[in-house]
Design an enzyme around this catalytic site. Structure first.
Site, mmCIF file in Angstrom:
data_model
loop_
_atom_site.group_PDB
_atom_site.id
_atom_site.type_symbol
_atom_site.label_atom_id
_atom_site.label_comp_id
_atom_site.label_asym_id
_atom_site.label_seq_id
_atom_site.Cartn_x
_atom_site.Cartn_y
_atom_site.Cartn_z
ATOM 1 N N HIS A 306 0.857 -1.186 0.000
ATOM 2 C CA HIS A 306 0.000 0.000 0.000
ATOM 3 C C HIS A 306 0.887 1.228 0.000
ATOM 4 O O HIS A 306 1.947 1.251 0.616
ATOM 5 C CB HIS A 306 -0.892 0.023 1.244
ATOM 6 C CG HIS A 306 -2.048 0.962 1.109
ATOM 7 N ND1 HIS A 306 -1.934 2.313 1.354
ATOM 8 C CD2 HIS A 306 -3.312 0.757 0.721
ATOM 9 C CE1 HIS A 306 -3.099 2.891 1.129
ATOM 10 N NE2 HIS A 306 -3.947 1.986 0.746
ATOM 11 N N ASP A 363 -8.024 -4.922 -0.422
ATOM 12 C CA ASP A 363 -8.483 -5.763 -1.539
ATOM 13 C C ASP A 363 -8.174 -7.235 -1.365
ATOM 14 O O ASP A 363 -8.643 -8.066 -2.142
ATOM 15 C CB ASP A 363 -7.842 -5.264 -2.842
ATOM 16 C CG ASP A 363 -8.334 -3.877 -3.177
ATOM 17 O OD1 ASP A 363 -7.498 -2.987 -3.405
ATOM 18 O OD2 ASP A 363 -9.554 -3.676 -3.154
HETATM 19 C C1 SDX Z 1 -6.012 0.390 -3.063
HETATM 20 O O1 SDX Z 1 -4.069 4.774 -1.978
HETATM 21 C C2 SDX Z 1 -5.094 4.196 -1.437
HETATM 22 O O2 SDX Z 1 -5.556 4.590 -0.380
HETATM 23 C C3 SDX Z 1 -5.675 3.046 -2.215
HETATM 24 C C4 SDX Z 1 -6.767 2.226 -1.523
HETATM 25 C C5 SDX Z 1 -8.042 3.041 -1.301
HETATM 26 O O3 SDX Z 1 -8.786 2.704 -0.378
HETATM 27 O O4 SDX Z 1 -8.331 3.944 -2.136
HETATM 28 O O5 SDX Z 1 -6.286 1.776 -0.271
HETATM 29 C C6 SDX Z 1 -7.171 1.016 -2.367
HETATM 30 O O6 SDX Z 1 -5.718 0.753 -4.181
HETATM 31 C C7 SDX Z 1 -5.186 -0.637 -2.314
HETATM 32 C C8 SDX Z 1 -3.975 -1.149 -3.161
HETATM 33 C C9 SDX Z 1 -4.477 -2.207 -4.141
HETATM 34 N N1 SDX Z 1 -3.369 -2.584 -5.072
HETATM 35 C C10 SDX Z 1 -2.794 -3.802 -4.998
HETATM 36 O O7 SDX Z 1 -3.020 -4.651 -4.132
HETATM 37 C C11 SDX Z 1 -1.795 -4.052 -6.144
HETATM 38 C C12 SDX Z 1 -0.522 -4.689 -5.550
HETATM 39 N N2 SDX Z 1 0.176 -3.649 -4.780
HETATM 40 C C13 SDX Z 1 1.228 -2.917 -5.424
HETATM 41 O O8 SDX Z 1 1.117 -2.742 -6.793
HETATM 42 C C14 SDX Z 1 1.746 -1.737 -4.609
HETATM 43 O O9 SDX Z 1 1.936 -2.189 -3.346
HETATM 44 C C15 SDX Z 1 0.933 -0.451 -4.592
HETATM 45 C C16 SDX Z 1 0.674 0.060 -5.961
HETATM 46 C C17 SDX Z 1 -0.346 -0.644 -3.862
HETATM 47 C C18 SDX Z 1 1.764 0.601 -3.832
HETATM 48 O O10 SDX Z 1 2.932 0.753 -4.528
HETATM 49 P P1 SDX Z 1 3.994 1.906 -4.130
HETATM 50 O O11 SDX Z 1 3.649 2.558 -2.859
HETATM 51 O O12 SDX Z 1 4.179 2.774 -5.321
HETATM 52 O O13 SDX Z 1 5.258 1.067 -3.811
HETATM 53 P P2 SDX Z 1 6.298 0.637 -4.877
HETATM 54 O O14 SDX Z 1 5.600 0.180 -6.124
HETATM 55 O O15 SDX Z 1 7.320 1.710 -4.982
HETATM 56 O O16 SDX Z 1 6.941 -0.669 -4.191
HETATM 57 C C19 SDX Z 1 7.979 -0.541 -3.221
HETATM 58 C C20 SDX Z 1 8.713 -1.890 -3.276
HETATM 59 C C21 SDX Z 1 9.181 -2.239 -4.702
HETATM 60 O O17 SDX Z 1 10.279 -3.133 -4.567
HETATM 61 P P3 SDX Z 1 11.799 -2.475 -4.650
HETATM 62 O O18 SDX Z 1 11.830 -1.637 -5.912
HETATM 63 O O19 SDX Z 1 11.943 -1.665 -3.390
HETATM 64 O O20 SDX Z 1 12.689 -3.686 -4.703
HETATM 65 O O21 SDX Z 1 7.809 -2.944 -2.898
HETATM 66 C C22 SDX Z 1 7.607 -3.818 -4.008
HETATM 67 C C23 SDX Z 1 8.033 -3.062 -5.247
HETATM 68 O O22 SDX Z 1 8.434 -3.959 -6.269
HETATM 69 N N3 SDX Z 1 6.178 -4.157 -4.005
HETATM 70 C C24 SDX Z 1 5.692 -5.371 -4.278
HETATM 71 C C25 SDX Z 1 4.297 -5.253 -4.117
HETATM 72 N N4 SDX Z 1 3.984 -3.986 -3.774
HETATM 73 C C26 SDX Z 1 5.164 -3.306 -3.716
HETATM 74 N N5 SDX Z 1 6.298 -6.537 -4.626
HETATM 75 C C27 SDX Z 1 5.485 -7.609 -4.827
HETATM 76 N N6 SDX Z 1 4.121 -7.568 -4.687
HETATM 77 C C28 SDX Z 1 3.506 -6.415 -4.343
HETATM 78 N N7 SDX Z 1 2.185 -6.370 -4.198
#
Ligand code: SDX
Length: 425
Positions: A306, A363
């Protein structure tokens, strides 16, 4: 003496005020940064940038706190209902019993959708994704309600709120009915809002239908948990579109499109598709965890991580408990739930996830409940939109009432310098 931040550029120091919110959050007010220094900030994804001040929702990602207008999400999920929570978000205070009854009755005045909207939905193939149809139908409501609301007129704004709450629920269920080739249902003004959702979705003209009170109660709670979440992607979109003084329906339609993305609201559908794939491939959760950690593999563990919560998403905690209760009460033994729990335990013990503070989000478990309630997978994000609607309305209303300027971020240009026009040979 209020705090300030000093930025030194080329030996010259500039001071900027630090503002403090009611929960002691602090921000450097850089409204005059470019005027004073000629320099802007750059923050892709706005990870460090606040777009507004707001009185609606407070969340603390480190402590896993979520409050609507000061009330904890735990209290609201347990003690309030969805329309009560919607009223709180939009108007700022919990309604009295009379105000809540009036609100529900005023919504009922607008639950009839113009019949010509049916010819619009008929233009879509049955295979169209419900979120695409919902975004289009929401925007189309403008055609039948062309007068943009005067936000300074309390009565007009209240009517627009009730109209949006009434019509959006109906057209959201029409997207499902269309995909199934079923006749489109009408809202029954003798029944409650969430009970109407179930009837609008599942009632067939050929047989009697009675929604289960257990399902109505579970859905009501799920809608509350999704109702607002401060400046997330889709809410920021609603505020941005509304800042140009585009109408409420047009702004909500843009929010629907933003929510559709699999990194945002579309994740609940992606979670179920991921869990089903794991189940079909023998339930090898370790293999999928390895994929999620593999930088060469685009696969992400959907429902994990998140932007703000770097500890448990409090909503996920409540939904996980509700999933157990609802499935047990309905006598549903869903092997997907076991896969989800196995995946959660493994991920929470895994260094990659722990070191990046990746926890289950809202989710991760919601789709398991929706499935148990008979909601089809490609309707999961529509469910999210129905829950999020009062939050979008509240945020749009606050932005307009605060007379916020049109949103227009700057950029840093990295393209070609000036060049003469010569047609390529
Ligand atoms: C919602 O913002 C809100 O409030 C949203 C929400 C709402 O109520 O409106 O809460 C609803 O959208 C919840 C999120 C739903 N999305 C998912 O479940 C999709 C999977 N999650 C990711 O795509 C990710 O965690 C995000 C998009 C939710 C957040 O991404 P960020 O904050 O931009 O973090 P990032 O992409 O920079 O990741 C940081 C690190 C990275 O690794 P490194 O580059 O440090 O090595 O964490 C890793 C990412 O690769 N990472 C994941 C991951 N999420 C982050 N690796 C594997 N699986 C994941 N799910």
């Amino acid at each position: 003496m209020s705090k300030t931040a000093t930025i030194e550029i080329d030996g010259k120091k500039y001071e900027f005020p630090i503002i403090e919110g009611s929960e002691n959050e602090e921000a450097i007010d850089i409204k005059k940064l470019r005027e004073l220094t000629g320099i802007i900030t750059l923050d892709p994804g706005y990870k460090n940038s606040g777009s507004c001040t707001s009185k609606i929702t407070f969340l603390d990602g480190e402590l896993g706190i979520l409050r609507y207008r000061g009330y904890s999400i735990e209290d609201l999920a347990e003690k309030a209902d969805f329309l009560e929570t919607s009223y709180l978000l939009i108007f700022g205070e919990l309604p009295t019993a009379d105000q809540l009854e009036q609100f529900e009755n005023d919504i009922r005045k607008y639950t009839l959708v113009n019949e010509e909207m049916k010819s619009i939905i008929d233009g879509f193939p049955k295979t169209a994704h419900p979120m695409g149809v919902l975004a289009a139908l929401t925007s189309a409501l403008t055609a039948f309600n062309p007068k943009s609301v005067n936000v300074d007129n309390e009565k007009e704004m209240y009517q627009a709120v009730c109209k949006t709450m009434g019509k959006f629920l109906v057209i959201a269920t029409w997207t499902y009915r269309k995909s199934m080739g079923f006749p489109l249902n009408y809202y029954d003004n003798t029944k409650g809002y969430v009970e109407n959702f179930m009837e609008l979705m599942f009632k067939l003209p050929t047989e009697p239908y009675k929604a289960s009170p257990i399902i109505i109660e579970a859905l009501d709670k799920l809608f509350i948990l999704h109702a607002d979440h401060e400046q997330n992607c889709s809410t920021s979109t609603v505020r941005m579109v509304g800042s140009s003084h585009a109408g409420l329906f047009a702004s909500i339609s843009a929010g629907v499109s933003a929510l559709w993305g699999p990194l945002h609201g579309g994740a609940n559908q992606a979670v179920l598709e991921m869990l089903e794939e794991i189940y079909k491939n023998g339930g090898d959760t370790d293999a999928y965890l390895a994929k999620a950690k593999d930088k060469n593999d685009p696969f992400r563990l959907m429902g994990f991580g998140h932007r703000v919560y770097k500890s448990f998403d409090p909503r996920a905690q409540i939904i996980k408990k509700a999933a157990n209760e609802v499935l047990a009460t309905l006598g549903v033994d869903d092997p997907i739930l076991a896969i989800a729990k196995k995946l959660e335990v493994a991920a929470l013990e895994d260094e990659y996830f722990k070191s990046r503070n990746l926890y289950p989000n809202v989710d991760f478990y919601s789709g398991i409940i929706y499935r148990a309630l008979g909601i089809p997978t490609d309707m999961f994000t529509v469910m999210f939109a129905i829950g999020r609607l009062p939050g979008w309305i509240a945020q749009w209303k606050e932005m307009r009432e605060n007379k916020e300027p049109i949103g227009r971020p700057r950029q840093i240009y990295t393209g070609a310098a000036l060049r003469d026009f010569k047609k390529p040979q």
